[in-house]
Scaffold this motif. Structure first.
Motif, mmCIF file in Angstrom:
data_model
loop_
_atom_site.group_PDB
_atom_site.id
_atom_site.type_symbol
_atom_site.label_atom_id
_atom_site.label_comp_id
_atom_site.label_asym_id
_atom_site.label_seq_id
_atom_site.Cartn_x
_atom_site.Cartn_y
_atom_site.Cartn_z
ATOM 1 N N CYS A 285 0.615 -1.225 -0.035
ATOM 2 C CA CYS A 285 0.057 0.102 -0.213
ATOM 3 C C CYS A 285 0.838 1.218 0.120
ATOM 4 N N ALA A 286 2.346 1.111 0.191
ATOM 5 C CA ALA A 286 3.015 2.457 0.311
ATOM 6 C C ALA A 286 2.988 3.024 -0.632
ATOM 7 N N GLY A 287 2.854 4.583 -0.616
ATOM 8 C CA GLY A 287 2.896 5.600 -1.679
ATOM 9 C C GLY A 287 1.776 5.511 -2.432
ATOM 10 N N LYS A 288 0.756 4.890 -2.363
ATOM 11 C CA LYS A 288 -0.450 4.912 -2.934
ATOM 12 C C LYS A 288 -1.592 5.474 -2.682
ATOM 13 N N ALA A 289 -2.475 6.219 -3.339
ATOM 14 C CA ALA A 289 -3.696 6.836 -2.953
ATOM 15 C C ALA A 289 -4.658 6.076 -2.282
ATOM 16 N N ARG A 290 -5.624 6.433 -1.594
ATOM 17 C CA ARG A 290 -6.574 5.478 -0.937
ATOM 18 C C ARG A 290 -7.523 4.748 -1.988
ATOM 19 N N ASP A 291 -7.822 5.283 -3.187
ATOM 20 C CA ASP A 291 -8.763 4.798 -4.121
ATOM 21 C C ASP A 291 -7.747 3.649 -5.240
ATOM 22 N N ALA A 292 -6.502 3.636 -4.910
ATOM 23 C CA ALA A 292 -5.586 2.863 -5.695
ATOM 24 C C ALA A 292 -5.753 1.367 -5.537
ATOM 25 N N LEU A 293 -5.389 0.584 -6.389
ATOM 26 C CA LEU A 293 -5.589 -1.056 -6.203
ATOM 27 C C LEU A 293 -4.318 -1.348 -5.153
ATOM 28 N N VAL A 294 -4.513 -2.284 -4.521
ATOM 29 C CA VAL A 294 -3.244 -2.844 -3.527
ATOM 30 C C VAL A 294 -2.473 -3.713 -4.599
ATOM 31 N N PHE A 295 -2.917 -4.525 -5.386
ATOM 32 C CA PHE A 295 -2.386 -5.540 -6.186
ATOM 33 C C PHE A 295 -2.694 -5.277 -7.684
ATOM 34 N N PRO A 296 -2.341 -4.199 -8.379
ATOM 35 C CA PRO A 296 -2.646 -4.078 -9.778
ATOM 36 C C PRO A 296 -1.735 -4.870 -10.426
ATOM 37 N N ASN A 297 -2.076 -4.820 -11.835
ATOM 38 C CA ASN A 297 -1.080 -5.636 -12.853
ATOM 39 C C ASN A 297 0.005 -4.487 -13.287
ATOM 40 N N ALA A 298 0.630 -5.087 -14.190
ATOM 41 C CA ALA A 298 1.772 -4.143 -14.586
ATOM 42 C C ALA A 298 1.307 -2.770 -15.129
#
Length: 270
Positions: free
Chosen positions: A139-152
């Protein structure tokens, strides 16, 4: 169809066809649905593959830090792949060690469709302390609405199939375990390390159920973790995991009542 396809394929095809005929009845194009009441092939009970704690951590190490976190979350929290793929930073409460399952990203015809979890029931689970660090890193450095485990590409990740990081990590685990077993046979005459099964992402959900039961979780706790519609569904799916409960009950009776007490009681009765 049964001569060429398995029971699951036949049952699914039949369900679609029967539903079409139901619509025909509603539209008064048919008097009755001739498909209803047809005897379908029995669906066999699938055997589940369960990993031990050691095997889970071996798998996580082979997968690497980023993908290893995915392995650990699946194996200890029991999320479906679509639920993991749809997990956002705001769904992870690091202070209270909670994961809120609110969405499910499913691959339909090559396109990811986001909806509610499979049983339409939102749920919250507590994750073990050792997952705090890998989840915080994800989760580090990501916005609250960002995916935790996104693809490339930063989008929803599809379930890994053949020739992906998942299958490659499994293959390395299988090879390393086979080598270890060979060494044990050569040194002590028998292999003590259990074989590493060829698991799928969904098998890690089964593993989560197994490890939870091993940790002492009852059927209601496992049901809540997995998001099953009922405890009966959990028992039906994982009846083998709760077989030891009957043994535990019998052992508990033995610990409370000695054999001598029973002998004396029957002696007085006769």
């Amino acid at each position: 169809m049964s001569a060429k396809s398995g029971p699951v394929t036949v049952i699914r095809a039949f369900g679609v066809f029967a539903s079409i005929l139901d619509e025909a009845v509603k539209d008064r194009r048919l008097i009755a649905n001739p498909a209803r009441g047809v005897k379908l092939p029995r669906k066999g009970k699938a055997e589940h593959s369960y990993l031990t704690d050691d095997q889970v951590w071996h798998f996580a190490r082979e997968a690497g830090p980023t993908k290893g976190a995915i392995v650990l979350v699946l194996a200890y929290c029991g999320l479906r792949w679509g639920e993991l793929a749809a997990l956002r930073v705001s769904d992870v409460d690091m202070l209270r060690r909670r994961i809120h399952v609110r969405r499910n990203a499913v691959n339909v015809g090559g396109k990811v469709v986001v909806g509610t979890p499979k049983t339409h029931e939102l749920r919250t689970m507590t994750f073990p302390k050792f997952l705090s660090e890998p989840l915080a890193a994800a989760c580090a450095g990501k916005a609250r609405d960002a995916l935790v485990f996104p693809n490339a590409r930063g989008d929803y990740a599809k379930s890994p199939g053949a020739r992906t990081w998942f299958s490659h990590a499994v293959a390395r685990c299988i090879a390393a375990t086979a080598e270890q077993r060979t060494t044990e046979v050569d040194s002590i005459g028998a292999a003590e390390t259990p074989e590493f099964p060829r698991v799928t992402p969904h098998d890690l959900r089964h593993t989560a159920a197994s490890l939870a039961v091993s940790a002492g979780a009852n059927v209601k706790a496992v049901q809540k973790m997995l998001g099953h519609a009922s405890a009966a569904m959990t028992l039906d799916t994982y009846a083998d995991l709760f077989d030891t409960d009957a043994e535990a009950v019998a052992d508990a009776h033995d610990s409370r009542v000695s054999e001598g007490d029973v002998v004396r009681m029957w002696s007085r009765a006769t």
